[in-house]
Scaffold this motif. Structure first.
Motif, PDB file in Angstrom:
ATOM      1  N   ASN A 292      24.834 -33.891 -27.320  1.00 25.22           N
ATOM      2  CA  ASN A 292      24.574 -32.462 -27.187  1.00 25.22           C
ATOM      3  C   ASN A 292      25.630 -31.803 -26.314  1.00 25.22           C
ATOM      4  N   ALA A 293      25.845 -30.531 -26.581  1.00 22.96           N
ATOM      5  CA  ALA A 293      26.764 -29.717 -25.786  1.00 22.96           C
ATOM      6  C   ALA A 293      25.963 -28.595 -25.125  1.00 22.96           C
ATOM      7  N   PRO A 294      26.508 -27.971 -24.067  1.00 26.14           N
ATOM      8  CA  PRO A 294      25.787 -26.848 -23.438  1.00 26.14           C
ATOM      9  C   PRO A 294      25.532 -25.737 -24.456  1.00 26.14           C
ATOM     10  N   ARG A 295      24.313 -25.210 -24.470  1.00 27.81           N
ATOM     11  CA  ARG A 295      23.965 -24.139 -25.403  1.00 27.81           C
ATOM     12  C   ARG A 295      24.334 -22.789 -24.779  1.00 27.81           C
ATOM     13  N   PRO A 296      24.945 -21.915 -25.560  1.00 31.43           N
ATOM     14  CA  PRO A 296      25.167 -20.552 -25.055  1.00 31.43           C
ATOM     15  C   PRO A 296      23.827 -19.879 -24.753  1.00 31.43           C
ATOM     16  N   ALA A 297      23.848 -18.920 -23.874  1.00 36.45           N
ATOM     17  CA  ALA A 297      22.605 -18.262 -23.450  1.00 36.45           C
ATOM     18  C   ALA A 297      21.872 -17.624 -24.621  1.00 36.45           C
ATOM     19  N   TYR A 306      24.653 -30.316 -31.560  1.00 37.87           N
ATOM     20  CA  TYR A 306      25.003 -31.735 -31.499  1.00 37.87           C
ATOM     21  C   TYR A 306      26.399 -31.894 -32.089  1.00 37.87           C
ATOM     22  N   VAL A 307      27.298 -32.532 -31.336  1.00 34.63           N
ATOM     23  CA  VAL A 307      28.701 -32.594 -31.758  1.00 34.63           C
ATOM     24  C   VAL A 307      29.220 -34.028 -31.723  1.00 34.63           C
ATOM     25  N   TYR A 308      30.380 -34.206 -32.371  1.00 35.93           N
ATOM     26  CA  TYR A 308      31.095 -35.490 -32.366  1.00 35.93           C
ATOM     27  C   TYR A 308      32.495 -35.239 -31.814  1.00 35.93           C
ATOM     28  N   GLU A 309      32.854 -35.981 -30.782  1.00 34.51           N
ATOM     29  CA  GLU A 309      34.180 -35.851 -30.181  1.00 34.51           C
ATOM     30  C   GLU A 309      35.060 -36.983 -30.713  1.00 34.51           C
ATOM     31  N   TRP A 310      36.124 -36.599 -31.431  1.00 37.79           N
ATOM     32  CA  TRP A 310      37.004 -37.592 -32.055  1.00 37.79           C
ATOM     33  C   TRP A 310      38.310 -37.708 -31.273  1.00 37.79           C
ATOM     34  N   PHE A 370      20.834 -36.991 -17.768  1.00 39.25           N
ATOM     35  CA  PHE A 370      21.284 -35.868 -18.590  1.00 39.25           C
ATOM     36  C   PHE A 370      22.496 -36.305 -19.417  1.00 39.25           C
ATOM     37  N   GLU A 371      22.838 -35.476 -20.405  1.00 39.97           N
ATOM     38  CA  GLU A 371      23.876 -35.830 -21.369  1.00 39.97           C
ATOM     39  C   GLU A 371      25.255 -35.990 -20.749  1.00 39.97           C
ATOM     40  N   GLY A 372      25.635 -35.071 -19.837  1.00 38.92           N
ATOM     41  CA  GLY A 372      26.961 -35.184 -19.246  1.00 38.92           C
ATOM     42  C   GLY A 372      27.429 -33.875 -18.641  1.00 38.92           C
ATOM     43  N   ILE A 373      28.754 -33.762 -18.458  1.00 34.85           N
ATOM     44  CA  ILE A 373      29.378 -32.574 -17.864  1.00 34.85           C
ATOM     45  C   ILE A 373      30.585 -32.207 -18.714  1.00 34.85           C
TER      46      ILE A 373
END
Length: 694
Positions: A292-297, A306-310, A370-373
């Motif tokens: 997961n990535a931070p959600r905009p307000a 939900y994303v994939y970092e390549w 938590f997922e991360g930073i």
């Protein structure tokens, strides 16, 4: 001058003592410090695992009624990928000691609840699972079905349960082969286009474990590593990586759950280096994965973030995020996973950075990590199963690796050389940091003579040491092989040690000597000695044998013969000539065999001495007389045997015709006495007529 010499001597003694004692204490101090550091690291990993397990407590990430879990605290459902991850988490949590096997929420009960669901869940008409189910076990979508990736991860989890908990095997086989139609997924070429490279290689193992690897899509996926080997390379901060879809998630699962080969570990290290080099160039910690990535307000709670970092894509692009470009995230699970694998200053600082940021913001970790930073310093506040699963897997991997660094298996109380018949006592001692959860020690001992297995034993105990005793029947060169496995729920951490054992032997195989000799005659005696004297490992050219002929009457040594040095095994004849006494008598002799060890003549415990007699007579006995005596002995023996046979035939006749029991008993006793007397007579006659001993 004398005073000067005394001072000089004392100074020399001090210098020698300093050079011997101080380094010894430094070594002890260093080893103790290293062990203390390892213990601290293990405790840290246990704490991280405990935090991650909080997500899977009933009422948090697991439904109290159904025992099914949810993939996120914001999404009360799961896919088969998620379900496989939950099962694997249960196994690793039990291995670490976070939960017990038994109990309402112990490992076995949790697994049973998932198996209950898999046995009864609703499927499509063709036996294919839906893409997702809620925590009550109901399908989420009526048209969407699962895929090879999700199915493969679930199959990996089911295989691991079969391996570590075989009592679930029959239920799992029914789920895989009868309830579900995994064959259709295995052969669906279009479905397999949704996965690639490390992901495909990983999930294909689930199908392989259940014998679906004969289908082309599965076989191709298992070949992805070989395919990547021949692809064009991309330069990533000086690291050459293949054109492939590369991110950390599947690699960590391969290493923590499967049995990765050296090539996989090399890929993992190169991909780690590329991320460390990005940090050095951008000053942004880098541990790329999926999540997961931070959600905009303005984004709704259920928005697909939900994303994939390549790190690399198949088309050669690097550092790409899909399905939408966001500020890159340093994922907690990937950072901790890399730390478990490589334990460098970079990974340690990165993990500290993430956890300290959680603490600085006073974030509650009571429900897991938590997922991360992201690179802008924003915390990804989602808590999901996949993050906490990977952290528990990483913790087990790291704890196992750290403890193994200190493990030693010592073989004590062993000698290099034994004599045949001498008991061999072996003390095996385990030392090192223990695993921080209940376990057994499995001791496996094998003694081999070449490829031949002489002794094989297995002992299971909680003790750190065992003492074993053996008695090997033949001489020779043997290898003692020892394995000690620290076992907890089927997961072994093994150490090995071995040593060679030499068992020397010089056995009197046979003696050729006359039974009768004339007074003052030269008597030839031949002793055949079977020997096992291996000396190559000791640097010797060989070991001589020494044989003595002893007069048993006065214990006097009549003659000593010594061989040339021998090496190996074989039978060697040794000749003696002795002079017969000048009077008629029964000459009692003995032959003794010795071999030299450490400048001492020693002998086996048994078989090293044989006694025999020679009758000394006045008259000459010709060869013709010998043959006549032999013939008469054989003839009389045959006559006695014939007589005994006839007596027994008489017994049979009497038994058949006898009318009275008392008479029968008397007759039987009488005939038995006759038979015994006849046999004893035959034996006496045969012994008296023997001429030669061979």
């Amino acid at each position: 001058m004398k005073l000067f010499m005394k001072i000089l001597k004392k100074l020399i003694i001090v210098i020698i003592a300093t050079n011997i004692i101080i380094p010894h204490f430094i070594e002890i101090s260093f080893c103790q410090k290293m062990e203390d550091n390892i213990k601290n690291e293990i405790n840290e990993w246990i704490e991280w695992a405990k935090i991650a397990w909080r997500y899977f407590e009933p009422g948090v990430g697991v439904d109290k009624n159904t025992g099914l879990h949810r993939a996120s605290l914001y999404w009360n459902a799961f896919t088969d990928w998620d379900l496989g991850g939950y099962l694997i988490t249960i196994l690793y949590a039990e291995k670490i000691g976070l939960i017990n096997r038994e109990g309402e929420w112990g490992a076995d009960k949790r697994i049973e609840k998932v198996l209950d669901f898999l046995e009864r869940r609703e499927l499509k008409e063709d036996g294919i699972a839906y893409s997702g189910y809620d925590m009550n076990g109901k399908p989420l979508y009526s048209t969407s079905i699962t895929n090879p990736s999700d199915s493969g991860r679930l199959l990996i989890a089911l295989y691991m349960i079969k391996k570590y908990k075989p009592y679930f095997s029959s239920r799992i086989d029914n789920i895989v082969y009868k309830k579900h139609n995994y064959k259709k997924i295995a052969m669906d070429n279009e479905a397999w286009k949704t996965t690639s490279d490390f992901y495909a290689y990983y999930v294909a193992h689930g199908f392989k474990f259940f014998n679906f690897d004969n289908y082309t899509p599965v076989a191709n996926a298992l070949n992805e590593i070989n395919s990547m080997r021949n692809r064009e390379k991309v330069d990533v901060y000086g690291i050459k990586l293949p054109k492939a879809d590369i991110t950390m998630e599947p690699l960590l699962h391969i290493i923590f759950e499967l049995e990765p080969n050296e090539e996989i570990m090399n890929y993992a290290y190169k991909i780690y280096l590329a991320q460390e080099l990005r940090y050095k160039n951008t000053k942004r910690y880098t541990a790329w994965s999926e999540g997961n990535a931070p959600r905009p307000a303005h984004a709704p709670v259920r928005a697909p973030w939900y994303v994939y970092e390549w790190i690399v894509l198949r088309d050669g692009r690097t550092w790409i995020i899909t399905p939408k470009q966001i500020i890159p995230v340093t994922y907690t699970k990937a950072a901790i996973g890399l730390h478990a694998l490589f334990n460098t200053n970079y990974t340690k600082n990165m993990v500290d950075y993430i956890i300290k940021n959680f603490e600085l913001l006073d974030l509650d970790l009571e429900n897991g990590f938590f997922e991360g930073i992201n690179d802008a310093g924003e915390i990804v506040l989602e808590r999901i199963d996949k993050t906490n699963t990977l952290i528990i897997e990483a913790a087990y991997y790291a704890i196992k690796k750290l403890t193994e660094k200190t493990h030693k298996l010592n073989i004590q109380n062993i000698k290099k050389i034994y004599t045949l018949g001498e008991g061999i006592e072996i003390k095996l001692n385990f030392s090192g940091i223990e695993l921080p959860y209940p376990h057994n020690h499995i001791w496996e001992i094998g003694i081999y003579n070449g490829s031949e297995k002489i002794i094989e034993e297995k002992h299971i105990t909680e003790k750190h040491n065992v003492t074993l005793a053996y008695n090997i029947e033949n001489g020779g060169l043997y290898n003692l092989s020892c394995k000690m496995a620290i076992d907890y729920n089927g997961c072994n951490s093994s150490i090995y040690n071995s040593t060679n054992i030499l068992i020397y032997s010089a056995q009197i195989f046979s003696i050729k000597a006359p039974l009768i000799a004339n007074i003052n005659e030269s008597i030839k005696i031949v002793a055949n000695i079977k020997y096992d004297l291996y000396t190559k490992d000791l640097g010797n050219i060989g070991i001589p044998l020494q044989l003595k002929i002893i007069n048993r009457e006065n214990n006097q040594t009549l003659v000593i013969n010594q061989t040339k040095p021998l090496n190996g095994s074989g039978i060697i004849p040794i000749n003696f000539i002795i002079r017969a006494p000048s009077i008629e008598k029964n000459l009692g002799l003995a032959i003794e065999s010795y071999y030299k060890i450490n400048d001492e003549w020693v002998h086996d415990k048994t078989g090293w001495r044989k006694e025999f007699d020679i009758k000394i007579v006045k008259q000459n006995i010709t060869q013709t007389e010998i043959y006549i005596l032999k013939y008469e002995t054989i003839k009389e023996t045959k006559t006695i045997i014939k007589t005994i046979t006839e007596k027994f035939e008489t017994i049979k006749t009497i038994i058949k015709t006898s009318e009275y029991l008392n008479n029968l008993i008397i007759i039987l006793i009488g005939l038995l006495i006759i038979a015994i007397i006849s046999i004893l007579s035959a034996i006496t006659m045969i012994k008296g007529r023997k001429i030669y001993r061979v």
